[in-house]
Design a protein around this motif. Structure first.
Motif, PDB file in Angstrom:
ATOM      1  N   ILE A  40      -3.446   5.075   4.977  1.00 16.23           N
ATOM      2  CA  ILE A  40      -2.927   6.324   5.548  1.00 16.23           C
ATOM      3  C   ILE A  40      -1.588   6.675   4.922  1.00 16.23           C
ATOM      4  N   THR A  41      -0.740   5.662   4.741  1.00 15.61           N
ATOM      5  CA  THR A  41       0.569   5.897   4.131  1.00 15.61           C
ATOM      6  C   THR A  41       0.420   6.412   2.697  1.00 15.61           C
ATOM      7  N   ILE A  42      -0.500   5.810   1.959  1.00 12.05           N
ATOM      8  CA  ILE A  42      -0.759   6.253   0.586  1.00 12.05           C
ATOM      9  C   ILE A  42      -1.203   7.709   0.578  1.00 12.05           C
ATOM     10  N   PHE A  43      -2.085   8.069   1.508  1.00 13.69           N
ATOM     11  CA  PHE A  43      -2.573   9.445   1.550  1.00 13.69           C
ATOM     12  C   PHE A  43      -1.439  10.414   1.865  1.00 13.69           C
ATOM     13  N   VAL A  44      -0.632  10.093   2.859  1.00 11.46           N
ATOM     14  CA  VAL A  44       0.463  10.983   3.264  1.00 11.46           C
ATOM     15  C   VAL A  44       1.438  11.196   2.114  1.00 11.46           C
ATOM     16  N   VAL A  45       1.854  10.112   1.471  1.00 15.23           N
ATOM     17  CA  VAL A  45       2.839  10.206   0.391  1.00 15.23           C
ATOM     18  C   VAL A  45       2.256  10.905  -0.832  1.00 15.23           C
ATOM     19  N   ALA A  46       1.026  10.502  -1.222  1.00 14.07           N
ATOM     20  CA  ALA A  46       0.408  11.090  -2.411  1.00 14.07           C
ATOM     21  C   ALA A  46       0.099  12.567  -2.210  1.00 14.07           C
ATOM     22  N   ASN A  47      -0.321  12.933  -1.013  1.00 10.33           N
ATOM     23  CA  ASN A  47      -0.603  14.341  -0.742  1.00 10.33           C
ATOM     24  C   ASN A  47       0.669  15.178  -0.795  1.00 10.33           C
ATOM     25  N   LEU A  48       1.746  14.601  -0.361  1.00 16.50           N
ATOM     26  CA  LEU A  48       3.027  15.299  -0.381  1.00 16.50           C
ATOM     27  C   LEU A  48       3.523  15.513  -1.815  1.00 16.50           C
ATOM     28  N   ILE A  49       3.276  14.536  -2.689  1.00 15.51           N
ATOM     29  CA  ILE A  49       3.818  14.595  -4.058  1.00 15.51           C
ATOM     30  C   ILE A  49       2.836  15.220  -5.046  1.00 15.51           C
ATOM     31  N   TRP A  50       1.568  14.758  -5.008  1.00 19.33           N
ATOM     32  CA  TRP A  50       0.622  15.162  -6.054  1.00 19.33           C
ATOM     33  C   TRP A  50      -0.510  16.061  -5.585  1.00 19.33           C
ATOM     34  N   GLY A  51      -0.749  16.141  -4.277  1.00 22.06           N
ATOM     35  CA  GLY A  51      -1.818  16.998  -3.798  1.00 22.06           C
ATOM     36  C   GLY A  51      -2.996  16.227  -3.222  1.00 22.06           C
ATOM     37  N   LEU A  52      -4.033  16.978  -2.838  1.00 27.58           N
ATOM     38  CA  LEU A  52      -5.138  16.416  -2.063  1.00 27.58           C
ATOM     39  C   LEU A  52      -5.961  15.396  -2.834  1.00 27.58           C
ATOM     40  N   GLN A  53      -6.458  15.751  -4.010  1.00 28.44           N
ATOM     41  CA  GLN A  53      -7.388  14.861  -4.712  1.00 28.44           C
ATOM     42  C   GLN A  53      -6.767  13.511  -5.074  1.00 28.44           C
ATOM     43  N   PRO A  54      -5.567  13.466  -5.648  1.00 31.83           N
ATOM     44  CA  PRO A  54      -4.944  12.156  -5.896  1.00 31.83           C
ATOM     45  C   PRO A  54      -4.743  11.359  -4.606  1.00 31.83           C
ATOM     46  N   ALA A  55      -4.431  12.070  -3.522  1.00 29.85           N
ATOM     47  CA  ALA A  55      -4.235  11.383  -2.248  1.00 29.85           C
ATOM     48  C   ALA A  55      -5.533  10.753  -1.761  1.00 29.85           C
ATOM     49  N   LEU A  56      -6.637  11.482  -1.881  1.00 29.35           N
ATOM     50  CA  LEU A  56      -7.936  10.950  -1.460  1.00 29.35           C
ATOM     51  C   LEU A  56      -8.330   9.747  -2.311  1.00 29.35           C
ATOM     52  N   ILE A  57      -8.187   9.890  -3.606  1.00 26.68           N
ATOM     53  CA  ILE A  57      -8.555   8.799  -4.516  1.00 26.68           C
ATOM     54  C   ILE A  57      -7.694   7.562  -4.248  1.00 26.68           C
ATOM     55  N   GLY A  58      -6.405   7.791  -4.070  1.00 23.69           N
ATOM     56  CA  GLY A  58      -5.495   6.672  -3.830  1.00 23.69           C
ATOM     57  C   GLY A  58      -5.777   5.947  -2.531  1.00 23.69           C
ATOM     58  N   SER A  59      -6.003   6.690  -1.450  1.00 29.88           N
ATOM     59  CA  SER A  59      -6.224   6.060  -0.146  1.00 29.88           C
ATOM     60  C   SER A  59      -7.543   5.298  -0.116  1.00 29.88           C
ATOM     61  N   ILE A  60      -8.600   5.893  -0.672  1.00 29.74           N
ATOM     62  CA  ILE A  60      -9.895   5.206  -0.711  1.00 29.74           C
ATOM     63  C   ILE A  60      -9.819   3.975  -1.601  1.00 29.74           C
ATOM     64  N   GLY A  61      -9.168   4.130  -2.763  1.00 34.07           N
ATOM     65  CA  GLY A  61      -9.040   3.002  -3.685  1.00 34.07           C
ATOM     66  C   GLY A  61      -8.316   1.824  -3.052  1.00 34.07           C
ATOM     67  N   VAL A  62      -7.225   2.096  -2.361  1.00 32.20           N
ATOM     68  CA  VAL A  62      -6.463   1.035  -1.707  1.00 32.20           C
ATOM     69  C   VAL A  62      -7.290   0.376  -0.600  1.00 32.20           C
ATOM     70  N   ALA A  63      -8.017   1.183   0.191  1.00 34.17           N
ATOM     71  CA  ALA A  63      -8.846   0.634   1.264  1.00 34.17           C
ATOM     72  C   ALA A  63      -9.932  -0.290   0.707  1.00 34.17           C
ATOM     73  N   VAL A  64     -10.523   0.094  -0.407  1.00 37.72           N
ATOM     74  CA  VAL A  64     -11.553  -0.735  -1.045  1.00 37.72           C
ATOM     75  C   VAL A  64     -10.945  -2.036  -1.557  1.00 37.72           C
ATOM     76  N   VAL A  65      -9.789  -1.943  -2.198  1.00 40.65           N
ATOM     77  CA  VAL A  65      -9.121  -3.141  -2.717  1.00 40.65           C
ATOM     78  C   VAL A  65      -8.804  -4.121  -1.586  1.00 40.65           C
ATOM     79  N   ILE A  66      -8.309  -3.598  -0.473  1.00 37.17           N
ATOM     80  CA  ILE A  66      -7.981  -4.455   0.667  1.00 37.17           C
ATOM     81  C   ILE A  66      -9.226  -5.181   1.164  1.00 37.17           C
ATOM     82  N   ALA A  67     -10.340  -4.460   1.280  1.00 29.24           N
ATOM     83  CA  ALA A  67     -11.582  -5.072   1.744  1.00 29.24           C
ATOM     84  C   ALA A  67     -12.067  -6.143   0.768  1.00 29.24           C
ATOM     85  N   VAL A  68     -11.996  -5.857  -0.537  1.00 31.38           N
ATOM     86  CA  VAL A  68     -12.462  -6.805  -1.559  1.00 31.38           C
ATOM     87  C   VAL A  68     -11.587  -8.059  -1.561  1.00 31.38           C
TER      88      VAL A  68
END
Length: 236
Positions: free
Chosen positions: A42-70
């Motif tokens: 969630i933090t990644i999404f909030v920060v990335a959306n604020l700086i780079w916009g929606l798509q980077p925020a979505l990619i970043g938040s999903i990517g981090v969530a997957v990494v944590i699970a793996v």
């Protein structure tokens, strides 16, 4: 209560047999690591959306969530917290991706939280307070003896109402920001009104229930000499 009766008493009914307060709290929050990991996407999404916009925020938040699970899976650690977080992140991401609006990332969480609050109120209406059942499942191996205890029943009813009220307040704040299209403030509110209120409610709930059980145990021990005195007098 005799010594044999105490020994045969279920462990879940004896406050002294419960895990310690820090152990109970840590278990339900997934430990400090679980709390941190649940907040990272969630933090990644909030920060990335604020700086780079929606798509980077979505990619970043999903990517981090997957990494944590793996990582959890590779370390053979419990992954239920990571999987739950990944599902919520993925659902919000799909909705936001299709609509093109960052605020829709938070919509599933808002709707689910209203559902939780409604479920809590309904459970009180039918006299099956949800907090009581959660306590039963988490701490007393599913026992439902608390329903026959009027003091504990009242305790779980007002605790459930408290949880529902807090849930309604925090989700209503987020819903208002969603309707006002304040996506950045909504993201900040999601962080502040996510784990912290839940942790505080959990701390308060464990403290209240254990306090009630401790008082009941003390009252029972104080009444034992009184109940035995008539028999002693008769024997004399």
């Amino acid at each position: 209560m005799t010594v044999d009766e105490r020994k045969s008493r279920p462990a879940g009914d004896d406050p002294a047999q419960l895990p310690s307060f820090p152990e109970q709290l840590s278990t339900q929050l997934g430990g400090w690591r679980g709390m941190v990991e649940s907040a990272i996407p969630i933090t990644i999404f909030v920060v990335a959306n604020l700086i780079w916009g929606l798509q980077p925020a979505l990619i970043g938040s999903i990517g981090v969530a997957v990494v944590i699970a793996v990582v959890r899976l590779a370390q053979r650690r419990p992954i239920r917290y990571a999987v739950n977080g990944l599902f919520g992140i993925a659902l919000g991401a799909v909705i936001a991706w299709r609509s093109g609006e960052a605020r829709d990332f938070y919509l599933p969480g808002i709707l689910v939280s209203y559902g939780y609050a409604a479920g809590m109120l309904l459970s009180v209406a039918i006299r099956h307070p949800l907090v009581g059942w959660l306590w039963s499942v988490l701490f007393t191996q599913g026992r439902s003896d608390w329903r026959k205890d009027r003091v504990l029943m009242r305790t779980f009813i007002w605790l459930t109402l408290l949880w529902a009220a807090v849930w309604i307040v925090k989700v209503s704040i987020q819903a208002a920001l969603y309707l006002a299209n304040e996506e950045h403030l909504l993201g900040i509110a999601r962080l502040l009104l996510g784990a912290p209120p839940y942790a505080l409610l959990l701390v308060f709930t464990i403290w209240v229930v254990r306090r009630v059980q401790r008082r009941q145990a003390e009252s029972a021990s104080e009444s034992e000499p009184e109940s035995g005195s008539p028999g002693l007098a008769a024997a004399g």
